[in-house]
Design a protein around this motif. Structure first.
Motif, PDB file in Angstrom:
ATOM      1  N   UNK A 121      18.997   0.178 -10.990  1.00  0.00           N
ATOM      2  CA  UNK A 121      18.675  -0.855 -10.008  1.00  0.00           C
ATOM      3  C   UNK A 121      17.335  -1.503 -10.358  1.00  0.00           C
ATOM      4  N   UNK A 122      17.299  -2.834 -10.380  1.00  0.00           N
ATOM      5  CA  UNK A 122      16.037  -3.537 -10.538  1.00  0.00           C
ATOM      6  C   UNK A 122      15.404  -3.697  -9.162  1.00  0.00           C
ATOM      7  N   UNK A 123      14.250  -3.094  -8.970  1.00  0.00           N
ATOM      8  CA  UNK A 123      13.614  -3.111  -7.656  1.00  0.00           C
ATOM      9  C   UNK A 123      12.584  -4.231  -7.571  1.00  0.00           C
ATOM     10  N   UNK A 124      12.313  -4.677  -6.366  1.00  0.00           N
ATOM     11  CA  UNK A 124      11.320  -5.726  -6.134  1.00  0.00           C
ATOM     12  C   UNK A 124       9.915  -5.167  -6.329  1.00  0.00           C
ATOM     13  N   UNK A 125       8.948  -6.068  -6.438  1.00  0.00           N
ATOM     14  CA  UNK A 125       7.564  -5.641  -6.550  1.00  0.00           C
ATOM     15  C   UNK A 125       7.097  -4.881  -5.324  1.00  0.00           C
ATOM     16  N   UNK A 126       7.507  -5.318  -4.136  1.00  0.00           N
ATOM     17  CA  UNK A 126       7.116  -4.620  -2.907  1.00  0.00           C
ATOM     18  C   UNK A 126       7.714  -3.217  -2.855  1.00  0.00           C
ATOM     19  N   UNK A 127       8.970  -3.081  -3.296  1.00  0.00           N
ATOM     20  CA  UNK A 127       9.594  -1.763  -3.304  1.00  0.00           C
ATOM     21  C   UNK A 127       8.905  -0.858  -4.329  1.00  0.00           C
ATOM     22  N   UNK A 128       8.546  -1.419  -5.461  1.00  0.00           N
ATOM     23  CA  UNK A 128       7.807  -0.628  -6.450  1.00  0.00           C
ATOM     24  C   UNK A 128       6.489  -0.142  -5.858  1.00  0.00           C
ATOM     25  N   UNK A 129       5.780  -1.022  -5.155  1.00  0.00           N
ATOM     26  CA  UNK A 129       4.512  -0.638  -4.537  1.00  0.00           C
ATOM     27  C   UNK A 129       4.714   0.462  -3.493  1.00  0.00           C
ATOM     28  N   UNK A 130       5.768   0.340  -2.687  1.00  0.00           N
ATOM     29  CA  UNK A 130       6.045   1.371  -1.680  1.00  0.00           C
ATOM     30  C   UNK A 130       6.264   2.734  -2.332  1.00  0.00           C
ATOM     31  N   UNK A 131       7.073   2.745  -3.383  1.00  0.00           N
ATOM     32  CA  UNK A 131       7.373   4.005  -4.061  1.00  0.00           C
ATOM     33  C   UNK A 131       6.128   4.593  -4.720  1.00  0.00           C
ATOM     34  N   UNK A 132       5.296   3.746  -5.306  1.00  0.00           N
ATOM     35  CA  UNK A 132       4.051   4.227  -5.915  1.00  0.00           C
ATOM     36  C   UNK A 132       3.173   4.889  -4.866  1.00  0.00           C
ATOM     37  N   UNK A 133       3.017   4.229  -3.727  1.00  0.00           N
ATOM     38  CA  UNK A 133       2.163   4.812  -2.681  1.00  0.00           C
ATOM     39  C   UNK A 133       2.713   6.149  -2.215  1.00  0.00           C
TER      40      UNK A 133
END
Length: 318
Positions: A121-133
């Protein structure tokens, strides 16, 4: 026609010991982490990383070259061999900024999913940020401190402000170590003029983050992923205190890079061979963030995107 493994998509009961795996298709490296659930925690069994540099493979029309795609496919084929016996609901595979940008992403992802054996799945930038946090927060004590979490990737940088396990503000920006190294340090040339231009450009792209990342909005800054880890490794090997990056440490590292004149000539303890070509871009972005957000010290975090993905998998447990 896609042919990744088809299983009956009923919710599985993740008992203790269930094997879990996550795959992160970053712009610089592809990573596979495997292990098992232990209560509501994850115990690592194996970890694989390959420097693919997919982010280097975008041409002037934002299309991935055939060579770049083949290198990614070869890596994912090897990962797929490791995941042959995993159930699809215990594997999470995501792609980030390079495949957000690539106009021919589907051409790459269809074959990539086949070779891996699981949908990517290609995730959005916001979703990437959520997962990183989420990945960073789960490695830290649950305290009331306000945290600034920064992840400098190959083609994007994520900034998040939160408290405990909860993020309040987040954003993703198209600036990264691979992209900036290609633009401002072509063929690995390192000069004061190039660093000045790279830092100015990074501050311009990242300036909107000041609305939620100004110094009065967080107590402690944490750095996640490759660029921060690479800088900490070099500083520690040179005798600087371990576990964090300081403004003085960044100035010292800049002097060392300028003295080398070329990434290919770098010979520094703690600097991995696969990091030499992109250390210029990564350092310029990190220095820009220190300047823009008045950061004086950034703590190293060992958590990140993969760990956020694992937390989401563990939440599926009954």
């Amino acid at each position: 026609m896609l042919c990744w493994r088809q299983f009956k998509m009923t919710k599985i009961n993740m008992q203790d010991g269930t094997r879990l795996a996550v795959v992160d298709l970053g712009s610089n490296s592809f990573r596979l982490e495997m292990g098992h659930s232990d209560g509501r925690q994850f115990r690592r069994a194996n970890y694989f990383k390959e420097t693919v540099r997919l982010g280097n493979g975008l041409d002037g029309q934002s299309r991935l070259t055939r060579q770049a795609m083949q290198k990614g496919w070869d890596c994912l084929s090897r990962f797929g061999e490791q995941l042959r016996t995993f159930h699809p609901q215990t594997v999470s595979a995501v792609a980030t900024q390079t495949l957000r940008e690539a106009s021919n992403r589907d051409d790459f992802l269809n074959q990539a999913s086949n070779l891996l054996g699981f949908r990517i799945q290609t995730i959005s930038g916001d979703e990437e940020a959520r997962l990183i946090y989420q990945g960073v927060a789960q490695t830290l004590p649950d305290t009331p401190e306000h945290r600034l979490v920064i992840d400098i990737g190959g083609r994007s940088t994520e900034l998040i402000v939160g408290t405990g396990m909860y993020q309040q503000h987040l954003a993703s920006y198209p600036v990264g170590s691979v992209m900036w190294s290609m633009c401002y340090f072509p063929e690995g040339h390192l000069s004061a003029e190039a660093f000045a231009a790279a830092e100015t450009a990074a501050r311009s792209v990242l300036a909107p983050a000041c609305t939620f990342c100004s110094p009065n909005q967080w107590d402690v800054a944490y750095g996640s992923a490759g660029t921060v880890n690479a800088v900490v490794d070099v500083l520690t090997a040179a005798g600087w205190p371990a576990g964090y990056v300081s403004h003085d440490g960044l100035n010292w590292l800049l002097e060392k890079l300028l003295a080398a004149h070329s990434a290919g000539q770098l010979s520094m303890a703690g600097l991995r061979e696969d990091r030499k070509a992109i250390i210029g871009g990564g350092l310029s972005i990190l220095r820009a963030l220190f300047s823009l957000l008045s950061i004086t010290r950034m703590e190293q975090s060992l958590g990140g995107l993969r760990h956020g993905l694992l937390m989401d998998l563990l939440r599926e447990k009954p």
